[in-house]
Design an enzyme around this catalytic site. Structure first.
Site, PDB file in Angstrom:
ATOM      1  N   GLU A   1       3.964 -11.320  -6.303  1.00  0.00           N
ATOM      2  CA  GLU A   1       2.715 -11.537  -7.011  1.00  0.00           C
ATOM      3  C   GLU A   1       3.159 -10.901  -8.393  1.00  0.00           C
ATOM      4  OE1 GLU A   1       3.365  -9.277  -4.814  1.00  0.00           O
ATOM      5  OE2 GLU A   1       2.021  -7.518  -4.834  1.00  0.00           O
TER       6      GLU A   1
ATOM      7  N   CYS B   1       5.360  -6.062   1.664  1.00  0.00           N
ATOM      8  CA  CYS B   1       5.722  -4.536   1.412  1.00  0.00           C
ATOM      9  C   CYS B   1       5.312  -3.915   2.635  1.00  0.00           C
ATOM     10  CB  CYS B   1       5.436  -4.191  -0.031  1.00  0.00           C
ATOM     11  SG  CYS B   1       6.093  -2.605  -0.515  1.00  0.00           S
ATOM     12  N   TYR B   2       4.177  -2.971   2.170  1.00  0.00           N
ATOM     13  CA  TYR B   2       3.440  -2.369   3.350  1.00  0.00           C
ATOM     14  C   TYR B   2       2.993  -3.236   4.441  1.00  0.00           C
ATOM     15  CZ  TYR B   2       0.523   0.740   6.146  1.00  0.00           C
ATOM     16  OH  TYR B   2      -0.164   1.605   7.050  1.00  0.00           O
TER      17      TYR B   2
ATOM     18  N   ASP C   1     -18.393  -9.187 -21.099  1.00  0.00           N
ATOM     19  CA  ASP C   1     -18.315  -8.953 -19.798  1.00  0.00           C
ATOM     20  C   ASP C   1     -19.805  -9.136 -19.299  1.00  0.00           C
ATOM     21  OD1 ASP C   1     -15.727  -8.614 -19.880  1.00  0.00           O
ATOM     22  OD2 ASP C   1     -15.865  -6.516 -19.665  1.00  0.00           O
TER      23      ASP C   1
ATOM     24  N   GLY D   1       0.739  -1.073  -0.168  1.00  0.00           N
ATOM     25  CA  GLY D   1      -0.101  -0.014   0.010  1.00  0.00           C
ATOM     26  C   GLY D   1       0.673   1.205  -0.011  1.00  0.00           C
TER      27      GLY D   1
ATOM     28  N   HIS E   1       7.698  -7.978  -4.034  1.00  0.00           N
ATOM     29  CA  HIS E   1       6.211  -8.343  -4.327  1.00  0.00           C
ATOM     30  C   HIS E   1       6.306  -9.713  -5.084  1.00  0.00           C
ATOM     31  CE1 HIS E   1       4.106  -4.677  -3.531  1.00  0.00           C
ATOM     32  NE2 HIS E   1       5.348  -4.145  -3.817  1.00  0.00           N
TER      33      HIS E   1
ATOM     34  N   LYS F   1     -10.071 -10.016 -17.268  1.00  0.00           N
ATOM     35  CA  LYS F   1     -10.736 -10.417 -18.419  1.00  0.00           C
ATOM     36  C   LYS F   1     -10.707 -11.826 -18.773  1.00  0.00           C
ATOM     37  CE  LYS F   1     -12.897  -8.666 -21.816  1.00  0.00           C
ATOM     38  NZ  LYS F   1     -13.912  -7.415 -21.968  1.00  0.00           N
TER      39      LYS F   1
END
Ligand code: XMP
Length: 512
Positions: free
Chosen positions: A171, A82-83, A227, A55, A169, A368
């Site tokens: 991810e 991280c944060y 969508d 964050g 990170h 998506k």
């Protein structure tokens, strides 16, 4: 309330959803909750572990974000990223300070101690950092697991309490063993199993929709894109009797789109749609408008007005269902000042404040490509599922300057040619999105023996996996030449075609 294997508390990083996505790719269902979620809500999810995301804040700042401290008493494994790491360090008595050298981008990580989190992972590896604060000593009870050039404490843990924290990170795709690290946390440390897949997601969503909608009615706005079609299909499974499907022809659609949508829904999905021709009102309201955000807001508000009018014709319409995706949410949000509003996507940022419906957005958490997998799972045709995305505000944001029916017609004609050429050459399915933009410049040309002074269009074709980033497609010159020749020869009023070679970022996919 559905359960989740891993709960991710979102402290506002642009990458938070990627954590969920990486875990889901491993078959582990992870769900995002706001960082300040009530402990009871977290407990109701019955998670096997909790992740604290990155964050933009600083833990030592006056307005720092904190989660309920009691999550550390739940006896669940916790991973701070991280944060999230800085928050854990702060909580357990370590010092977090502004780093003298901010660390953005790739870094070399060296493991200094064995742990379950780095099980079967190389001792030296590349990771992706993005931080301006750092932890400068070990919190009570923690040991150091890894170092990097700029961060002595790049990974720490308290194995007894099962609390782990990473400065980098995992991810983000640039982190070499990021998937493995998240997998180790979920499977080896939390004991999650790979039970999640699109089939189980569809089932859970259908059950959730049934419970939420009950005996009320839901109005589902479809655009012909994947969508909203997936949302309509979910609702058709969940509450077929309580579903009102509306398609608004806003006059900003591609050639023959309105006709095609009606046919597709009827013949392929067996759903009767209510078609509303509102092109006149949209065009009237857009008259004289050139500012992109204003165009988006006007279109968003007009859609809602029309939905509200339609809802009055049916009893008990309490909900409005939309095909909002995670990428729409993040680009329209400004959570904690971290993610700036890039564009107001009409189904997110363009909604009026006094909306008379309760919103239902079952795709809000997914990307998506996941929506496409869900569409196939629900039995939608490949044709529909693999259509290129088309924005809610339609051709209005592909016409630079004022939107008029004449300019719409020019753009439609050019757009059809581009799509025909891409399909016949086999390039349509290889690209994420392809469209023309009508520019607000005229240029001089020569046709036969005559001088022309006419419009220019820009062809935009991009490769992307979720629309968050994109690069221009390396189309063969011969194909580009065909597109250009046909547009200039066949569309009277256009005498020049250019190709957009910008990437996102720093450009965006659409021009407005
Ligand atoms: P940008 O232009 O922000 O677009 O790079 C990213 C993706 O989102 C689509 N897009 C929209 N989709 N409503 C939508 O449903 C909108 O208002 C909207 N604006 C952009 C765009 O076509 C691309 O696929």
């Amino acid at each position: 309330m559905n359960t989740a294997d891993i709960v991710i508390l979102d402290f506002g990083s642009q990458y938070t959803q990627l954590i969920a996505r990486r875990l889901r790719e491993q078959g582990v269902y992870a769900e995002l909750l706001p960082f300040d979620s009530n402990l009871e809500i977290i407990k109701e999810k019955n998670p096997k572990g909790v992740i604290l995301s990155g964050g933009p804040a600083s833990v030592y700042a006056k307005d720092a974000y904190f989660c309920d401290d009691k999550i550390f008493d739940l006896n669940l494994p916790i991973l701070g990223i991280c944060y999230g790491m800085q928050l854990i360090a702060h909580k357990f008595g370590a010092e977090v300070v502004p780093a003298t050298q901010k660390e953005y981008g790739k870094a070399d990580l060296n493991l200094v101690k064995k742990s379950d989190l780095f099980k079967d992972i190389d001792k030296n590896q590349i990771v992706w950092m993005s931080h301006s604060d750092k932890v400068i000593n070990l919190p009570n009870g923690f040991t150091n697991l890894a170092t990097s050039q700029n961060s002595e404490f790049s990974a720490i843990c308290d194995e007894k309490r099962q609390i782990y924290a990473l400065q980098f990170h995992p991810e983000v795709a640039h982190t070499e063993f990021g998937d493995k690290i998240l997998k180790n946390f979920a499977k080896h440390i939390c004991g999650c199993e790979s039970t999640w897949n699109m089939g189980s997601f569809a089932k859970t969503q259908i059950e959730n929709l049934k419970t939420k909608i009950g005996n009320d009615k839901v109005l589902c706005a479809v655009s012909g894109g994947v969508d909203s079609s997936v949302v309509a299909a979910l609702l058709a499974h969940a509450v077929p009797q309580n579903l009102v499907v509306v398609f608004v022809d806003n006059g900003l659609l591609r050639m023959d789109e309105a006709k095609n949508v009606e046919n597709t829904f009827k013949s392929r999905l067996g759903i009767d749609i209510i078609k509303i021709d509102a092109s006149e009102i949209f065009l009237k309201r857009l008259s004289g408008i050139i500012e992109p955000e204003l165009k988006r807001k006007i279109i968003g508000n007009t859609f809602i007005e029309i939905f509200e009018e339609e809802a009055k014709k049916h009893k008990n319409v309490k909900f409005l269902a939309q095909g909002t995706l995670y990428s729409d949410v993040i680009e329209s949000s400004s959570f904690g000042g971290a993610s700036k509003t890039i564009k107001s996507h009409h189904n997110v940022g363009g909604l009026p404040e006094n909306l008379k419906f309760e919103l239902i957005e079952p795709l809000r958490e997914i990307f998506k490509d996941e929506v496409r997998a869900l569409g196939l799972e629900l039995g939608l045709s490949k044709d529909l599922v693999f259509r290129h995305p088309f924005p809610g505000p339609g051709l209005a944001i592909r016409i630079m300057g004022e939107v008029t029916s004449e300019r719409l017609e020019l753009l439609r004609k050019a757009d059809v040619i581009l799509r025909q050429e891409l399909k016949s050459s086999g390039w349509y399915d290889k690209t994420w999105q392809a469209f023309c933009v009508l520019l607000n410049v005229n240029s001089v040309g020569v046709m036969g023996d005559n001088r022309t002074y006419e419009n220019a269009v820009c062809v935009r074709v991009v490769d992307a996996s979720d629309g968050m980033t994109a690069s221009f497609s390396r189309l063969p010159y011969d194909l580009l030449e065909n597109v250009s020749r046909r547009i200039i020869n066949e569309v009277h009023g256009i005498n020049r075609v250019v190709y957009d070679i910008s990437s996102k970022p720093p450009a965006t996919i659409e021009w407005e």
